[in-house]
Write a protein that holds these residues in place. Structure first.
Motif, mmCIF file in Angstrom:
data_model
loop_
_atom_site.group_PDB
_atom_site.id
_atom_site.type_symbol
_atom_site.label_atom_id
_atom_site.label_comp_id
_atom_site.label_asym_id
_atom_site.label_seq_id
_atom_site.Cartn_x
_atom_site.Cartn_y
_atom_site.Cartn_z
ATOM 1 N N THR A 173 53.467 10.400 1.331
ATOM 2 C CA THR A 173 53.892 11.281 2.421
ATOM 3 C C THR A 173 54.050 12.722 1.946
ATOM 4 N N THR A 174 54.022 13.634 2.890
ATOM 5 C CA THR A 174 54.118 15.060 2.582
ATOM 6 C C THR A 174 55.474 15.424 1.986
ATOM 7 N N LEU A 175 56.554 14.907 2.560
ATOM 8 C CA LEU A 175 57.877 15.252 2.048
ATOM 9 C C LEU A 175 58.126 14.634 0.678
ATOM 10 N N GLN A 176 57.532 13.476 0.431
ATOM 11 C CA GLN A 176 57.655 12.859 -0.884
ATOM 12 C C GLN A 176 57.040 13.754 -1.949
ATOM 13 N N LEU A 177 55.832 14.258 -1.679
ATOM 14 C CA LEU A 177 55.173 15.146 -2.637
ATOM 15 C C LEU A 177 55.934 16.461 -2.762
ATOM 16 N N ALA A 178 56.358 17.035 -1.639
ATOM 17 C CA ALA A 178 57.097 18.298 -1.683
ATOM 18 C C ALA A 178 58.371 18.162 -2.510
ATOM 19 N N HIS A 179 59.050 17.036 -2.384
ATOM 20 C CA HIS A 179 60.288 16.809 -3.146
ATOM 21 C C HIS A 179 60.001 16.761 -4.648
#
Length: 322
Positions: A173-179
């Motif tokens: 997911t996008t938020l997983q990578l951003a984190h």
């Protein structure tokens, strides 16, 4: 930069134009409202094509004539895409580079880290996704992608963190990578999110955006008729460097060699086939950047053909009309 695009393109009645990056159709509607012309529009996003077909039907119902024609595909293939419809010459081309606002705002497309969604980023909805790259590329290659396409100075640190995380479970997911990125990249004083450059890099790599730009510029130039203009809006330095180099070279603005360099004797002396519409890139005004912060980094460059186009270089399919 809609007003600046129209001013640079100069649409006139009876002419034929190409919107090479249809997106939400903003440029297309403005061009068709400005002049009674024919407009072809290309986009590789099937959602954009669906929006365009609905718009074309509404416009046709309003004035009784089909003036907007949609073609799905990458603008780097514009010659062959248009040739299938018998189009071999254009009076103008506009290209708005990068990702569209529709794609950014749709969390399920996975372009943005502002909302959680699948780590996708594919404009055409086919081929390897950003998740495929993040979870399969070797660490060194992943770092190279982040550095080359995102100009990310901490690319190796980020790649190391990604590889360590994916060893336990895939990054999906996008938020997983951003984190993951935010954990290892400090916040900048400018307020730019630490994940911005990495997301840009993955998006460019997934969609081969720089290769598409190089191919699209060359093909647009070949399609232009004398007096026709190529208008390009770019949004970051990687795009703008390609556009600037192509346009200045096409206009014969080559750097002068040293007087001691014998290669200068072999430089072409024939007149350039193109001219720059403006010597410098145009930028959006303060009012536009306040109303639309995404426009703050936009640069507009334009090129005009001043000599005869070599139409014989463009091959049409058998039976297609010129």
């Amino acid at each position: 930069m809609l007003a600046e695009v129209l001013e640079a393109l100069r649409p006139i009645d009876g002419a034929t134009y190409l919107d090479a990056t249809f997106g939400g159709g903003g440029y297309a509607q403005a061009i068709l409202a400005h002049a009674r012309c024919t407009l072809w529009a290309i986009d590789r996003d099937p959602d954009a094509i669906a929006r365009g077909l609905a718009l074309a039907a509404r416009l046709e119902q309003a004035d009784g004539t089909r003036r907007l024609h949609l073609v799905q595909g990458g603008f780097g293939d514009m010659i062959s895409l248009l040739a299938e419809h018998g189009v071999s010459g254009l009076d103008g081309v506009v290209m708005d580079l990068g990702v569209s606002s529709f794609q950014i705002d749709e969390a399920e497309r996975g372009f943005s880290f502002r909302n959680d969604g699948p780590l996708d980023m594919r404009m055409s909805l086919d081929g390897p996704s950003a998740a495929d790259l993040v979870n399969t590329l070797p660490e060194a290659e992943l770092a190279d992608v982040l550095y080359e396409f995102g100009e990310e100075r901490l690319s190796r640190r980020i790649a190391r963190a990604i590889v360590a995380t994916r060893a336990d479970a895939p990054i999906t997911t996008t938020l997983q990578l951003a984190h993951i990125i935010r954990r290892v990249v400090p916040q900048e004083k400018s307020g730019i999110d630490p994940a911005t450059r990495s997301f840009q890099a993955l998006r460019i790599r997934v969609n081969d955006e720089l290769g598409q730009i190089e191919d699209g510029l060359a093909q647009a130039a070949r399609l232009l008729r004398p007096g026709g203009r190529l208008v390009v809006v770019s949004f970051h330095s990687l795009e703008d460097r390609i556009v600037k180099r192509f346009m200045t070279t096409s206009a014969g603005r080559l750097p002068a060699p040293s007087r001691h360099d014998p290669r200068g004797l072999a430089m072409p002396t024939s007149p350039a086939e193109f001219r720059l519409v403006a010597n410098r890139a145009l930028r959006p005004g303060a009012a536009e950047t306040r109303a639309n912060p995404r426009a703050r980094s936009a640069k507009l460059r334009a090129l005009e053909r001043v000599s005869t186009i070599p139409h014989d270089d463009i091959t049409l399919p058998a039976g297609a009309a010129r």
